[in-house]
Design an enzyme around this catalytic site. Structure first.
Site, PDB file in Angstrom:
ATOM      1  N   THR A  83       0.854  -1.173   0.000  1.00 38.31           N
ATOM      2  CA  THR A  83       0.000   0.000   0.000  1.00 38.31           C
ATOM      3  C   THR A  83       0.892   1.226   0.000  1.00 38.31           C
ATOM      4  O   THR A  83       1.887   1.278   0.736  1.00 38.31           O
ATOM      5  CB  THR A  83      -0.915   0.038   1.238  1.00 38.31           C
ATOM      6  OG1 THR A  83      -1.340   1.383   1.498  1.00 38.31           O
ATOM      7  CG2 THR A  83      -0.204  -0.478   2.467  1.00 38.31           C
ATOM      8  N   CYS A 196      -1.544   4.848  -5.745  1.00 36.75           N
ATOM      9  CA  CYS A 196      -2.406   4.031  -4.890  1.00 36.75           C
ATOM     10  C   CYS A 196      -2.490   2.674  -5.557  1.00 36.75           C
ATOM     11  O   CYS A 196      -2.740   2.588  -6.769  1.00 36.75           O
ATOM     12  CB  CYS A 196      -3.781   4.655  -4.722  1.00 36.75           C
ATOM     13  SG  CYS A 196      -4.936   3.598  -3.823  1.00 36.75           S
TER      14      CYS A 196
END
Length: 234
Positions: A83, A196
């Site tokens: 992430t 992202c």
């Protein structure tokens, strides 16, 4: 082949993409029935998202640090934080283990430099776009970052958390992301960073007229470069 630890679950949609890319990459490099040697630790993203929203990053960092320590104890010889946003607590995670933790910002910067670029546009969660933990990392590498305006940041956040994180890919949202990216290009971005991990579920390099830097793909490639040695030629 070394064992790669994947610290994921944020969201599991993107973690699944990590696992796919790592295994696909090993097959491409070694052929046949080869697959990646992995250890995976996933968290409950609802808990992490609550800590993000309430600005309790230290608590989130402690949870992920425990996950990283579990990966090392299970035999991982390097770790990926699957992430971008949670690289905000990278230092806490890295301090909890003795094995390398490959930083997504460094991997991204290397890819941008390889294209000879110095100014990029960043699409990411609100936290990654508005806080400095990620953009400062790029600045350290000599890369300047443009981010969308406030309404566009709100739209990207909505798309990520209410759609992509729950497996929903919609054409209107995809078109919205392309429009936002093109606005950054108009402002001078020489390339677009998909900062992202879920964004790669809807955007590809063919969607934009400048180089696109898919951070999940780049992260997995960096891990494989470290962990996989091709058999010596006879």
């Amino acid at each position: 082949m070394e064992i790669i630890g994947v610290l994921g679950g944020m969201s599991w949609e993107s973690t699944a993409e990590y696992l796919r890319l790592l295994n696909q990459g090993v097959r491409e490099r070694l052929g046949g029935l080869h697959s990646a040697r992995l250890r995976v630790a996933t968290v409950d993203f609802a808990q992490i998202e609550h800590l993000q929203a309430t600005n309790n990053w230290p608590a989130a960092g402690r949870i992920l640090a425990r996950g990283a320590a579990d990966l090392e104890a299970a035999g991982a010889t390097l770790i990926l934080i699957a992430t971008n946003t949670m690289h905000k607590v990278y230092d806490t995670i890295a301090a909890a283990v003795t094995v390398p933790v490959i930083h997504l910002g460094d991997v991204t910067a290397n890819a941008v430099h390889a294209q000879g670029l110095t100014h990029i546009g960043l699409l990411a969660t609100r936290y990654t776009m508005e806080q400095t933990f990620y953009t400062n990392r790029l600045t350290h590498h000599g890369i300047q970052t443009l981010v969308p305006d406030a309404p566009a940041r709100t739209e990207i956040q909505r798309i990520i958390y209410t759609e992509l994180c729950v497996g929903l890919v919609s054409q209107p949202s995809r078109e919205s992301l392309i429009h936002i990216a093109n606005d950054l290009i108009t402002q001078g971005a020489q390339g677009i960073v998909l900062g992202c991990t879920e964004l790669e579920l809807t955007l590809t390099a063919s969607d934009l007229p400048v180089p696109v830097f898919p951070t999940t793909t780049l992260h997995c490639k960096a891990a494989l470069d470290h962990a996989v040695q091709k058999p010596a030629a006879n």
